[in-house]
Design an enzyme around this catalytic site. Structure first.
Site, short mmCIF file in Angstrom:
data_model
loop_
_atom_site.label_atom_id
_atom_site.label_comp_id
_atom_site.label_asym_id
_atom_site.label_seq_id
_atom_site.Cartn_x
_atom_site.Cartn_y
_atom_site.Cartn_z
N SER A 53 0.84 -1.20 0.00
CA SER A 53 0.00 0.00 0.00
C SER A 53 0.87 1.25 0.00
O SER A 53 2.05 1.19 0.36
CB SER A 53 -0.90 0.01 1.24
OG SER A 53 -1.75 1.14 1.27
N SER A 179 9.39 9.87 8.95
CA SER A 179 8.31 10.84 8.77
C SER A 179 8.76 12.20 9.27
O SER A 179 9.51 12.30 10.25
CB SER A 179 7.07 10.40 9.55
OG SER A 179 6.14 11.45 9.67
N TYR A 204 3.60 7.75 17.22
CA TYR A 204 4.18 7.57 15.88
C TYR A 204 5.43 8.43 15.72
O TYR A 204 6.47 7.95 15.24
CB TYR A 204 3.12 7.96 14.85
CG TYR A 204 3.50 7.74 13.41
CD1 TYR A 204 3.45 6.47 12.84
CD2 TYR A 204 3.86 8.82 12.60
CE1 TYR A 204 3.77 6.29 11.50
CE2 TYR A 204 4.18 8.64 11.26
CZ TYR A 204 4.12 7.37 10.72
OH TYR A 204 4.43 7.20 9.39
N LYS A 208 9.35 7.35 15.10
CA LYS A 208 10.09 7.83 13.94
C LYS A 208 11.38 8.54 14.35
O LYS A 208 12.40 8.44 13.66
CB LYS A 208 9.20 8.77 13.11
CG LYS A 208 8.02 8.08 12.43
CD LYS A 208 8.49 6.98 11.49
CE LYS A 208 7.35 6.34 10.73
NZ LYS A 208 7.81 5.24 9.85
N THR A 239 -1.72 9.03 0.91
CA THR A 239 -1.69 7.57 0.94
C THR A 239 -2.92 7.09 1.72
O THR A 239 -3.52 7.85 2.49
CB THR A 239 -0.43 7.05 1.64
OG1 THR A 239 -0.46 7.44 3.02
CG2 THR A 239 0.82 7.61 0.98
#
Length: 328
Positions: A53, A179, A204, A208, A239
């Site tokens: 993906s 990210s 998150y 990262k 995305t």
């Protein structure tokens, strides 16, 4: 200073034009980027996690068009095979295999490494792209918070298990898709895994931040192994993951978001180009240019040598493997 350098600094300072498709388009033109289709990757074996993906899938399509032998990883065997069929049909390249594994499940990561080593006597590129932002706190089978498990511990384990094969295939590369969100967090070990205070975006970003720190440490500790370690961020790309996890962000910035192909461009370039990506090591990138790891005094202050060692030791313990000891 060249005009392109001046323009790049102007773009980078306010973040929004830099991270959106505006920055991508201007830099591509000013720097005269080599089109990705011009790279010949025939004979190179590239392992891509999170390949079913978004950015990983876009990169897989490009690698296949360039002739690489691919190992595509995703959690679902069925989805892996569907994406494989799609990539083969689009590119005409059928030198593509799949391995199903959840990067947060260390037993599955070990099984994946065994499968890759059994199939391939060479690995030129290992790409860590798997990962997602979750609104709810979850735990991996070993009890590690799921985001940290899949984006910090799992990739560390896979790199360790494949390091000898990468080294014997030198020059080789290990690339980590991070990210821009990591700029919002400093380096932390004790608070790397969030508990009752869990917030998906913060968790998150902390993971990262740990990724890019470990990237530098891999480069420092294994510079003599013929492997180049690089991390990057894709800017803000449209995305399925962004649409699901950050719907408001996706709606507000939708027209300015990069396409998945644009977001994956630097990843593919780092894997394909034999210039800067092999001449440098431990670098953090955006749009084919090296970038600083810090944008605030807070995050820079947190990045101490002591805390880096603590992070490495913590991941070694969680992953159950010490690549330094293996190399001795």
């Amino acid at each position: 200073m060249a005009v392109s350098d001046i323009v790049d600094r102007v773009l980078e300072a306010p973040v929004v034009p830099s991270f959106t498709k505006i920055g991508y388009g201007i830099r591509a033109r000013l720097d005269g980027w080599t089109p990705l289709d011009e790279y010949d990757l025939s004979g190179r074996v590239i392992v891509v996690t999170g390949a079913t993906s978004g950015l990983g899938k876009a990169a897989a399509h490009q690698f296949a068009r360039c002739g690489a032998a691919l190992v595509l990883n995703g959690r679902s065997e069925g989805k892996n095979e569907r994406v494989r069929a799609e990539v083969v049909e689009a590119s005409g390249n059928d030198d593509i295999t799949t391995v199903a594994a959840d990067m947060g499940d260390l037993a599955q990561v070990r099984a994946m490494a065994d499968a890759v080593l059994e199939r391939h006597d060479r690995i030129e590129v290992l790409i860590h792209n798997a990962g997602a932002l979750s609104d709810e706190r979850r735990e991996a089978p070993d009890g590690t918070e799921a985001t940290v498990a899949s984006q910090v511990v799992g990739p560390f384990l896979l790199t360790s298990l494949l390091l000898d094969r990468l080294s014997s295939s030198a020059p080789a590369r290990v690339l980590t898709m991070s990210s821009g969100g990591m700029y919002s967090q400093g380096l932390t070990v004790r608070q790397l895994e969030m508990g009752d205070d869990y917030a998906g975006a913060t968790q998150y970003a902390r993971a990262k931040r740990a990724q890019v720190t470990l990237n530098e440490m891999w480069a420092e500790r294994f510079a003599d192994r013929g492997v180049r370690f690089h991390a990057l961020h894709p800017g803000w790309a449209a995305t399925p993951g962004v649409e699901d996890a950050l719907p408001t962000f996706n709606k507000v910035l939708g027209p300015l978001l990069r396409s998945a192909d644009e977001g994956a461009d630097t990843l593919v370039w780092l894997a394909a180009d034999d210039g800067e990506p092999l001449e440098t090591n431990g670098t953090f990138w955006l749009d084919r240019r090296p970038r600083s790891l810090h944008k605030t005094p807070m995050s820079k202050k947190s990045d101490t040598p002591k805390r880096r060692v603590e992070l490495w030791d913590w991941v070694v313990e969680r992953a159950g493997v010490d690549p330094g000891a293996q190399a001795e």
